[in-house]
Design an enzyme around this catalytic site. Structure first.
Site, PDB file in Angstrom:
ATOM      1  N   HIS A  48     -32.005 -14.324  12.719  1.00 40.62           N
ATOM      2  CA  HIS A  48     -31.425 -15.069  13.839  1.00 40.62           C
ATOM      3  C   HIS A  48     -31.074 -14.117  15.004  1.00 40.62           C
ATOM      4  O   HIS A  48     -31.435 -14.367  16.152  1.00 40.62           O
ATOM      5  CB  HIS A  48     -30.177 -15.806  13.343  1.00 40.62           C
ATOM      6  CG  HIS A  48     -29.451 -16.554  14.403  1.00 40.62           C
ATOM      7  ND1 HIS A  48     -29.920 -17.730  14.949  1.00 40.62           N
ATOM      8  CD2 HIS A  48     -28.284 -16.289  15.055  1.00 40.62           C
ATOM      9  CE1 HIS A  48     -29.070 -18.157  15.873  1.00 40.62           C
ATOM     10  NE2 HIS A  48     -28.070 -17.299  15.952  1.00 40.62           N
TER      11      HIS A  48
ATOM     12  N   ASN B 219     -24.669 -19.809  23.786  1.00 35.65           N
ATOM     13  CA  ASN B 219     -26.058 -19.926  23.328  1.00 35.65           C
ATOM     14  C   ASN B 219     -27.033 -19.148  24.197  1.00 35.65           C
ATOM     15  O   ASN B 219     -28.231 -19.437  24.184  1.00 35.65           O
ATOM     16  CB  ASN B 219     -26.469 -21.403  23.286  1.00 35.65           C
ATOM     17  CG  ASN B 219     -25.677 -22.172  22.254  1.00 35.65           C
ATOM     18  OD1 ASN B 219     -25.467 -21.691  21.158  1.00 35.65           O
ATOM     19  ND2 ASN B 219     -25.219 -23.354  22.617  1.00 35.65           N
TER      20      ASN B 219
ATOM     21  N   ARG C 126     -14.537 -36.461   2.573  1.00 35.30           N
ATOM     22  CA  ARG C 126     -14.316 -36.602   4.027  1.00 35.30           C
ATOM     23  C   ARG C 126     -13.541 -35.434   4.630  1.00 35.30           C
ATOM     24  O   ARG C 126     -12.940 -35.550   5.703  1.00 35.30           O
ATOM     25  CB  ARG C 126     -13.598 -37.918   4.359  1.00 35.30           C
ATOM     26  CG  ARG C 126     -14.366 -39.127   3.881  1.00 35.30           C
ATOM     27  CD  ARG C 126     -13.903 -40.379   4.607  1.00 35.30           C
ATOM     28  NE  ARG C 126     -14.614 -41.537   4.106  1.00 35.30           N
ATOM     29  CZ  ARG C 126     -14.199 -42.293   3.112  1.00 35.30           C
ATOM     30  NH1 ARG C 126     -13.056 -42.023   2.511  1.00 35.30           N
ATOM     31  NH2 ARG C 126     -14.905 -43.320   2.720  1.00 35.30           N
TER      32      ARG C 126
ATOM     33  N   GLU D 293     -25.439 -10.322  18.776  1.00 36.43           N
ATOM     34  CA  GLU D 293     -24.425 -11.316  19.152  1.00 36.43           C
ATOM     35  C   GLU D 293     -23.202 -10.635  19.784  1.00 36.43           C
ATOM     36  O   GLU D 293     -22.525 -11.228  20.622  1.00 36.43           O
ATOM     37  CB  GLU D 293     -24.000 -12.152  17.933  1.00 36.43           C
ATOM     38  CG  GLU D 293     -25.135 -12.929  17.254  1.00 36.43           C
ATOM     39  CD  GLU D 293     -25.499 -14.254  17.942  1.00 36.43           C
ATOM     40  OE1 GLU D 293     -24.982 -14.544  19.038  1.00 36.43           O
ATOM     41  OE2 GLU D 293     -26.320 -15.000  17.375  1.00 36.43           O
TER      42      GLU D 293
ATOM     43  N   GLU E 111     -18.407 -28.317  22.549  1.00 34.55           N
ATOM     44  CA  GLU E 111     -19.532 -28.009  23.428  1.00 34.55           C
ATOM     45  C   GLU E 111     -19.879 -29.156  24.372  1.00 34.55           C
ATOM     46  O   GLU E 111     -21.047 -29.530  24.515  1.00 34.55           O
ATOM     47  CB  GLU E 111     -20.760 -27.575  22.600  1.00 34.55           C
ATOM     48  CG  GLU E 111     -21.737 -26.752  23.434  1.00 34.55           C
ATOM     49  CD  GLU E 111     -22.840 -26.108  22.599  1.00 34.55           C
ATOM     50  OE1 GLU E 111     -22.523 -25.437  21.608  1.00 34.55           O
ATOM     51  OE2 GLU E 111     -24.003 -26.286  22.975  1.00 34.55           O
TER      52      GLU E 111
ATOM     53  N   HIS F 291     -34.246 -19.917  18.920  1.00 34.69           N
ATOM     54  CA  HIS F 291     -34.471 -20.957  17.899  1.00 34.69           C
ATOM     55  C   HIS F 291     -35.951 -21.320  17.831  1.00 34.69           C
ATOM     56  O   HIS F 291     -36.487 -21.598  16.749  1.00 34.69           O
ATOM     57  CB  HIS F 291     -33.639 -22.206  18.201  1.00 34.69           C
ATOM     58  CG  HIS F 291     -32.182 -22.046  17.857  1.00 34.69           C
ATOM     59  ND1 HIS F 291     -31.212 -22.915  18.257  1.00 34.69           N
ATOM     60  CD2 HIS F 291     -31.541 -21.095  17.124  1.00 34.69           C
ATOM     61  CE1 HIS F 291     -30.032 -22.525  17.799  1.00 34.69           C
ATOM     62  NE2 HIS F 291     -30.208 -21.413  17.114  1.00 34.69           N
TER      63      HIS F 291
ATOM     64  N   LYS G  18     -18.506 -24.360  14.046  1.00 35.90           N
ATOM     65  CA  LYS G  18     -19.827 -25.005  13.959  1.00 35.90           C
ATOM     66  C   LYS G  18     -20.343 -24.834  12.544  1.00 35.90           C
ATOM     67  O   LYS G  18     -20.432 -23.706  12.037  1.00 35.90           O
ATOM     68  CB  LYS G  18     -20.815 -24.359  14.935  1.00 35.90           C
ATOM     69  CG  LYS G  18     -20.704 -24.883  16.352  1.00 35.90           C
ATOM     70  CD  LYS G  18     -21.880 -24.405  17.173  1.00 35.90           C
ATOM     71  CE  LYS G  18     -21.802 -24.907  18.586  1.00 35.90           C
ATOM     72  NZ  LYS G  18     -22.887 -24.360  19.423  1.00 35.90           N
TER      73      LYS G  18
ATOM     74  N   LYS H 147     -14.982 -15.131  21.967  1.00 36.76           N
ATOM     75  CA  LYS H 147     -15.435 -16.402  21.381  1.00 36.76           C
ATOM     76  C   LYS H 147     -14.263 -17.387  21.286  1.00 36.76           C
ATOM     77  O   LYS H 147     -14.412 -18.570  21.605  1.00 36.76           O
ATOM     78  CB  LYS H 147     -16.065 -16.184  20.006  1.00 36.76           C
ATOM     79  CG  LYS H 147     -16.463 -17.515  19.381  1.00 36.76           C
ATOM     80  CD  LYS H 147     -17.715 -17.523  18.610  1.00 36.76           C
ATOM     81  CE  LYS H 147     -18.130 -18.964  18.293  1.00 36.76           C
ATOM     82  NZ  LYS H 147     -19.240 -19.063  17.385  1.00 36.76           N
TER      83      LYS H 147
ATOM     84  N   ARG I  46     -18.856 -24.185  26.399  1.00 38.46           N
ATOM     85  CA  ARG I  46     -19.209 -23.519  25.138  1.00 38.46           C
ATOM     86  C   ARG I  46     -20.708 -23.222  25.050  1.00 38.46           C
ATOM     87  O   ARG I  46     -21.112 -22.304  24.333  1.00 38.46           O
ATOM     88  CB  ARG I  46     -18.759 -24.357  23.931  1.00 38.46           C
ATOM     89  CG  ARG I  46     -19.053 -23.659  22.616  1.00 38.46           C
ATOM     90  CD  ARG I  46     -18.336 -24.251  21.426  1.00 38.46           C
ATOM     91  NE  ARG I  46     -18.736 -23.557  20.212  1.00 38.46           N
ATOM     92  CZ  ARG I  46     -18.137 -23.669  19.041  1.00 38.46           C
ATOM     93  NH1 ARG I  46     -17.079 -24.447  18.930  1.00 38.46           N
ATOM     94  NH2 ARG I  46     -18.570 -23.004  17.987  1.00 38.46           N
TER      95      ARG I  46
ATOM     96  N   HIS J  50     -30.487 -18.454  22.911  1.00 37.58           N
ATOM     97  CA  HIS J  50     -30.684 -19.184  21.655  1.00 37.58           C
ATOM     98  C   HIS J  50     -31.809 -20.216  21.726  1.00 37.58           C
ATOM     99  O   HIS J  50     -32.431 -20.513  20.707  1.00 37.58           O
ATOM    100  CB  HIS J  50     -29.384 -19.875  21.219  1.00 37.58           C
ATOM    101  CG  HIS J  50     -28.386 -18.927  20.605  1.00 37.58           C
ATOM    102  ND1 HIS J  50     -27.943 -17.789  21.249  1.00 37.58           N
ATOM    103  CD2 HIS J  50     -27.752 -18.931  19.399  1.00 37.58           C
ATOM    104  CE1 HIS J  50     -27.075 -17.160  20.471  1.00 37.58           C
ATOM    105  NE2 HIS J  50     -26.946 -17.824  19.346  1.00 37.58           N
TER     106      HIS J  50
END
Ligand code: NAD
Ligand code: GLY
Length: 361
Positions: A267, A247, A123, A187, A239, A254, A145, A229, A243, A250
């Site tokens: 990417h 993206n 956990r 990026e 997010e 994606h 993330k 960032k 936030r 993105h």
């Protein structure tokens, strides 16, 4: 010789952590030791990065009761539940306890999967990011993330889980292949576009120095990227709102990555083309000048990044893939556009007709 050039802080209350940027930090035993509570460590890397850098991290750790080294296969296609399970198998077999520390040594793939493994194991155990690609140094290692991919969508299974520290050793960039370096630059430029116009202008001027991997220029670009960032993440860790501007490009990107098969387009390459589409859409709405779009296209070419979508992807394919994006809420697609260079906005009113015109060959 180790040289600490900058220390930033991601301010998240009790989950705050430092981001160290410098030269030869991989070998800095005191930096690492400060962030490892117990005597057990799991180093996760991959078959490309491990032979280059893991020995140095291991040496910097000094004597530890239990050190497990896990070397993953290389590539985005291995950012999967199967690979994640293989990490748990090793850590369980070696009987790591709750006070173990996971250290991710590698690019965004290793960082994302190790972070997610750390979030899940018992956990949640501590972890440290040691990013070795430019993309991971300016983006994926900072902000918490973590995820693996599902065959139907990128990063669909994951968690927000912050590291204890991020150690950015810019010397690792000397072994990075040019294509990967360019993907990371995409990026970097993103931060200028979304929130920092002076940085964007600086990048336009200093791109030749960055492409030559000049140390001072790299340290400056990484520090400014991470500072941008860190500020966004501190404002909106999970997010809920702002936030999402990180993206930019993105959703289109994606779709390209998933549509082409993971690992075909990098990417950063997919994001670069996606950002160009976002700028084109912003210009069609009259928010930014068409000349800015053309300047950005020229910058991408200088950075050796793609400026057009894959030939085998039409608008229908994009629309289908984009419908699975995490930014679809209640059936409405949210996109990041630019109101101006350095000022991103989140919109949910882009029509299918606008997208079909944008994506028409
Ligand atoms: P990557 O991890 O696949 O690394 C790129 C390639 O470079 C790999 O072949 C790797 O083995 C190799 N490599 C790494 N460091 C090297 C070095 N110093 N020298 C030589 N080779 C080296 O890809 P990436 O671009 O670092 O990361 C992409 C991943 O990051 C994607 O899965 C993406 O979804 C994820 N990502 C996550 C976030 C986030 O916020 N968590 C943000 C952006 C991207
Ligand atoms: N790379 C996007 C984010 O960290 O939110």
């Amino acid at each position: 010789m180790t040289l600490l050039m900058h220390t930033l802080h991601v301010e998240l209350g009790e989950r705050s952590y430092p981001v160290y940027i410098g030269r030869d930090l991989l070998s800095d035993s005191s930096l690492l030791a400060q962030h490892i509570a117990g005597s057990q460590v799991v180093i996760v890397s991959n078959e490309v990065v491990a032979p280059l850098y893991v020995d140095r991290v291991r040496a910097a750790l000094g004597e530890r009761a239990l050190v497990t080294e896990i070397v993953l296969p290389d590539g985005e296609q291995h950012k999967s539940l199967d690979t994640l399970a293989s990490i748990f198998d090793r850590v369980m077999a070696d009987r790591h306890s709750r006070n173990t520390t996971f250290i991710a040594v590698g690019g965004g793939v290793v960082g994302d999967i190790t972070g997610f493994a750390a979030a899940c194991y018992q956990r949640g155990v501590n972890f440290i990011q040691v990013p070795t690609t430019l993309l991971a140094q300016v983006d994926s290692s900072v902000g918490g993330k973590t995820a693996v991919n599902h065959p139907r969508g990128k990063n669909m299974i994951g968690a927000f889980y912050q590291p204890q520290a991020v150690l950015i050793d810019i010397n690792t960039l000397h072994t990075l292949p040019p294509r990967e370096f360019s993907a990371g630059l995409a990026e970097v430029v993103k931060y200028g576009l979304i929130s920092d116009e002076p940085f964007y202008r600086w990048l336009q001027e200093h791109m030749p120095r960055l492409l030559a991997r000049e140390e001072a220029a790299l340290a400056e670009a990484i520090e400014r990227s991470c500072a941008n960032k860190a500020q966004v993440v501190a404002a909106d860790e999970r997010e809920g709102g702002i936030r999402a501007i990180l993206n930019l490009g993105h959703t289109f990107g994606h779709a390209i990555e998933t549509g082409q098969g993971y690992g075909q387009w990098l990417h950063g390459e997919a994001v670069a083309t996606g950002m160009l589409l976002a700028l084109e859409l912003s210009a069609r709405r009259g928010w930014i000048a068409v000349s800015e779009v053309e300047d950005f296209r020229a910058l991408l070419r200088d950075m050796h990044l793609p400026v057009s979508v894959p030939e085998d992807m039409d608008a229908a394919m994009f629309l289908d893939l984009m419908a699975h994006d995490k930014k679809v809420i209640d059936g409405r697609l949210r996109l990041i556009l630019l109101e101006a260079i350095g000022a991103a906005c989140i919109v949910d009113d882009v029509t299918e007709a606008e997208l079909r015109t944008l994506l028409a060959p």
